[in-house]
Design a protein around this motif. Structure first.
Motif, PDB file in Angstrom:
ATOM      1  N   ARG A   1      -0.818 -31.739 -19.956  1.00 52.82           N
ATOM      2  CA  ARG A   1      -1.360 -32.703 -18.990  1.00 52.82           C
ATOM      3  C   ARG A   1      -2.504 -32.088 -18.193  1.00 52.82           C
ATOM      4  N   ALA A   2      -2.341 -30.823 -17.795  1.00 56.39           N
ATOM      5  CA  ALA A   2      -3.383 -30.167 -17.005  1.00 56.39           C
ATOM      6  C   ALA A   2      -4.656 -29.997 -17.823  1.00 56.39           C
ATOM      7  N   VAL A   3      -4.515 -29.685 -19.111  1.00 54.22           N
ATOM      8  CA  VAL A   3      -5.689 -29.591 -19.983  1.00 54.22           C
ATOM      9  C   VAL A   3      -6.357 -30.953 -20.106  1.00 54.22           C
ATOM     10  N   ALA A   4      -5.543 -31.988 -20.294  1.00 53.33           N
ATOM     11  CA  ALA A   4      -6.094 -33.342 -20.441  1.00 53.33           C
ATOM     12  C   ALA A   4      -6.846 -33.775 -19.186  1.00 53.33           C
ATOM     13  N   ARG A   5      -6.304 -33.476 -18.024  1.00 54.33           N
ATOM     14  CA  ARG A   5      -6.991 -33.843 -16.771  1.00 54.33           C
ATOM     15  C   ARG A   5      -8.339 -33.138 -16.664  1.00 54.33           C
ATOM     16  N   ARG A   6      -8.382 -31.883 -17.071  1.00 57.49           N
ATOM     17  CA  ARG A   6      -9.654 -31.167 -17.044  1.00 57.49           C
ATOM     18  C   ARG A   6     -10.635 -31.778 -18.049  1.00 57.49           C
ATOM     19  N   GLY A   7     -10.113 -32.163 -19.205  1.00 57.87           N
ATOM     20  CA  GLY A   7     -10.971 -32.813 -20.181  1.00 57.87           C
ATOM     21  C   GLY A   7     -11.580 -34.096 -19.646  1.00 57.87           C
ATOM     22  N   GLU A   8     -10.789 -34.872 -18.929  1.00 58.23           N
ATOM     23  CA  GLU A   8     -11.309 -36.100 -18.305  1.00 58.23           C
ATOM     24  C   GLU A   8     -12.432 -35.787 -17.339  1.00 58.23           C
ATOM     25  N   ALA A   9     -12.278 -34.704 -16.581  1.00 58.19           N
ATOM     26  CA  ALA A   9     -13.316 -34.323 -15.620  1.00 58.19           C
ATOM     27  C   ALA A   9     -14.625 -33.964 -16.315  1.00 58.19           C
ATOM     28  N   PHE A  10     -14.542 -33.526 -17.574  1.00 56.34           N
ATOM     29  CA  PHE A  10     -15.737 -33.225 -18.360  1.00 56.34           C
ATOM     30  C   PHE A  10     -16.274 -34.459 -19.082  1.00 56.34           C
ATOM     31  N   GLY A  11     -15.662 -35.601 -18.857  1.00 60.45           N
ATOM     32  CA  GLY A  11     -16.113 -36.815 -19.518  1.00 60.45           C
ATOM     33  C   GLY A  11     -15.632 -36.951 -20.946  1.00 60.45           C
ATOM     34  N   MET A  12     -14.513 -36.302 -21.268  1.00 59.42           N
ATOM     35  CA  MET A  12     -13.969 -36.376 -22.617  1.00 59.42           C
ATOM     36  C   MET A  12     -13.011 -37.563 -22.753  1.00 59.42           C
ATOM     37  N   ASN A  13     -12.882 -38.057 -23.972  1.00 60.30           N
ATOM     38  CA  ASN A  13     -11.872 -39.063 -24.288  1.00 60.30           C
ATOM     39  C   ASN A  13     -10.583 -38.333 -24.663  1.00 60.30           C
ATOM     40  N   ILE A  14      -9.458 -38.735 -24.102  1.00 62.78           N
ATOM     41  CA  ILE A  14      -8.215 -37.984 -24.246  1.00 62.78           C
ATOM     42  C   ILE A  14      -7.255 -38.699 -25.184  1.00 62.78           C
ATOM     43  N   ALA A  15      -6.661 -37.926 -26.080  1.00 63.15           N
ATOM     44  CA  ALA A  15      -5.601 -38.409 -26.955  1.00 63.15           C
ATOM     45  C   ALA A  15      -4.540 -37.306 -27.048  1.00 63.15           C
ATOM     46  N   TYR A  16      -3.352 -37.667 -27.488  1.00 64.20           N
ATOM     47  CA  TYR A  16      -2.283 -36.667 -27.537  1.00 64.20           C
ATOM     48  C   TYR A  16      -1.256 -37.054 -28.586  1.00 64.20           C
ATOM     49  N   THR A  17      -0.448 -36.085 -28.978  1.00 63.07           N
ATOM     50  CA  THR A  17       0.712 -36.363 -29.808  1.00 63.07           C
ATOM     51  C   THR A  17       1.936 -35.708 -29.200  1.00 63.07           C
ATOM     52  N   THR A  18       2.992 -36.473 -29.142  1.00 60.80           N
ATOM     53  CA  THR A  18       4.322 -36.023 -28.748  1.00 60.80           C
ATOM     54  C   THR A  18       5.308 -36.796 -29.617  1.00 60.80           C
ATOM     55  N   ARG A  19       6.563 -36.386 -29.581  1.00 58.39           N
ATOM     56  CA  ARG A  19       7.568 -37.078 -30.396  1.00 58.39           C
ATOM     57  C   ARG A  19       7.644 -38.551 -30.018  1.00 58.39           C
ATOM     58  N   ASN A  20       7.602 -38.830 -28.724  1.00 57.88           N
ATOM     59  CA  ASN A  20       7.622 -40.203 -28.230  1.00 57.88           C
ATOM     60  C   ASN A  20       6.446 -40.425 -27.299  1.00 57.88           C
ATOM     61  N   LYS A  21       5.974 -41.639 -27.234  1.00 52.27           N
ATOM     62  CA  LYS A  21       4.872 -41.976 -26.343  1.00 52.27           C
ATOM     63  C   LYS A  21       5.285 -41.737 -24.899  1.00 52.27           C
ATOM     64  N   VAL A  22       4.369 -41.163 -24.111  1.00 55.65           N
ATOM     65  CA  VAL A  22       4.645 -40.863 -22.706  1.00 55.65           C
ATOM     66  C   VAL A  22       4.294 -42.090 -21.866  1.00 55.65           C
ATOM     67  N   ALA A  23       5.246 -42.530 -21.066  1.00 53.87           N
ATOM     68  CA  ALA A  23       5.105 -43.822 -20.389  1.00 53.87           C
ATOM     69  C   ALA A  23       4.094 -43.805 -19.250  1.00 53.87           C
ATOM     70  N   ASP A  24       3.936 -42.674 -18.576  1.00 54.26           N
ATOM     71  CA  ASP A  24       3.153 -42.688 -17.335  1.00 54.26           C
ATOM     72  C   ASP A  24       1.710 -42.226 -17.516  1.00 54.26           C
ATOM     73  N   VAL A  25       1.195 -42.233 -18.741  1.00 50.42           N
ATOM     74  CA  VAL A  25      -0.215 -41.913 -18.964  1.00 50.42           C
ATOM     75  C   VAL A  25      -0.852 -43.019 -19.808  1.00 50.42           C
ATOM     76  N   SER A  26      -2.163 -43.171 -19.652  1.00 47.08           N
ATOM     77  CA  SER A  26      -2.879 -44.219 -20.392  1.00 47.08           C
ATOM     78  C   SER A  26      -3.622 -43.675 -21.610  1.00 47.08           C
ATOM     79  N   TRP A  27      -3.549 -42.372 -21.840  1.00 44.82           N
ATOM     80  CA  TRP A  27      -4.244 -41.766 -22.967  1.00 44.82           C
ATOM     81  C   TRP A  27      -3.657 -42.250 -24.289  1.00 44.82           C
TER      82      TRP A  27
END
Length: 311
Positions: free
Chosen positions: A155-181
């Protein structure tokens, strides 16, 4: 105060040893538990400090009949036999979220270093080059950052990526409910959608060689992979092959299989940036880890409540 010793089975800083020694009888084991020590009295050890990479096996625990507490120095604990500790009545703790921000900073540093070719161009410029090394290089802004694992560090890496204007995507076993990525079901599909792929999942048998040929092929010749997780998560052979063939653009590795011995295939490649498993090391992170360690030692000694308890 509990009578006995605390065995430090991993390399730690002088600051850590100093703070430990103010309240406890400490024995350091430069060669690890396997190396032993002429001063080590196994029957006197009531706590052991280790980490996820070094771990602690059932057989090793059996050598310490008075052992009450195993502390993992950091978030990782993949090589500590938790089931064996439970069966022996030994408590196990770790220190999650003490170095999260430091690791995330380092992940971004590796992304920038490998994408902008900073290390190689620094060396070449010192050697007299100028015009031939001023070619265009990829940047983070507008690129897609794929994160494998969305725990505290992911999550901390993703937040930093957003600050750089990056589009964020992720993979986990199940979708995380409290993020919009955007969520992807597996690492291959995530890699195919990513320009930068950051590995931030736990190590262990379930994730060994998760990033292998299929993931690297999906990432493609313009993609970069960064690993701040555990070396075992990335298949070294597949990575070296991909880097040599320019099947991916580059890699930034803070961890690698067989560390501290650098795999020979990585040594001479100019499209990989390497650091010595130091992503989580900063003065602030170290102080936080020591605070958790001392708190759990005191709690175990005095019958208090342990924090971040695994067993």
């Amino acid at each position: 105060m509990a009578q006995g010793k605390i065995a430090v089975a991993i390399p730690v800083s002088g600051n850590c040893l100093s703070r430990l020694s103010r309240s406890y009888d400490v024995i350091t084991l430069p060669g690890g538990l396997g190396g032993g020590s002429p001063e080590l009295d196994s029957e006197a050890v009531w706590a052991i400090l280790t980490n996820g990479s070094t771990g602690l096996s059932d057989d090793e625990m059996s050598r310490f009949p008075a052992l009450k507490l195993v502390c993992a120095y950091g978030a990782g604990y993949e090589n500590i036999d938790i089931a064996a500790a439970k069966s022996r009545g030994i408590h196990v703790t770790h220190a999650p979220n003490t170095n999260t921000e430091t690791v995330a900073d380092h992940a971004v540093a590796l992304m920038l270093a490998v994408a902008r070719d900073i290390c190689a161009r620094d060396r070449q410029l010192r050697g007299g080059a100028w015009d031939k090394i001023r070619s265009a290089r990829p940047t983070l802004s507008g690129a897609t950052l794929g994160v494998i694992g969305l725990g505290n560090i992911g999550r901390a890496v993703a937040r930093r990526g957003e600050a750089f204007g990056m589009n964020i995507a992720y993979t986990t076993r199940n979708k995380v409910a409290d993020v919009s990525w955007e969520h992807y079901a597996d690492a291959v599909s995530l890699a195919a959608a990513s320009d930068f792929l950051v590995v931030a999942c736990p190590g262990g048998p379930a994730t060994r060689h998760l990033v292998g040929k299929a993931v690297l092929d999906a990432l493609g010749p313009d993609g970069f992979v960064v690993n701040v997780s555990r070396g075992m998560v990335v298949d070294t052979g597949a990575l070296v092959t991909a880097l040599k063939a320019r099947a991916i653009a580059g890699a930034g590795l803070d961890v690698f299989e067989g560390e501290p011995d650098l795999p020979a295939g990585l040594r001479d490649l100019d499209n990989v940036v390497l650091t010595p498993h130091m992503a989580g090391r900063s003065p602030a992170a170290e102080d936080a880890q020591i605070d958790v360690l001392l708190s759990n030692l005191q709690a175990c000694r005095d019958g208090g409540k342990l924090t971040a308890q695994l067993a």
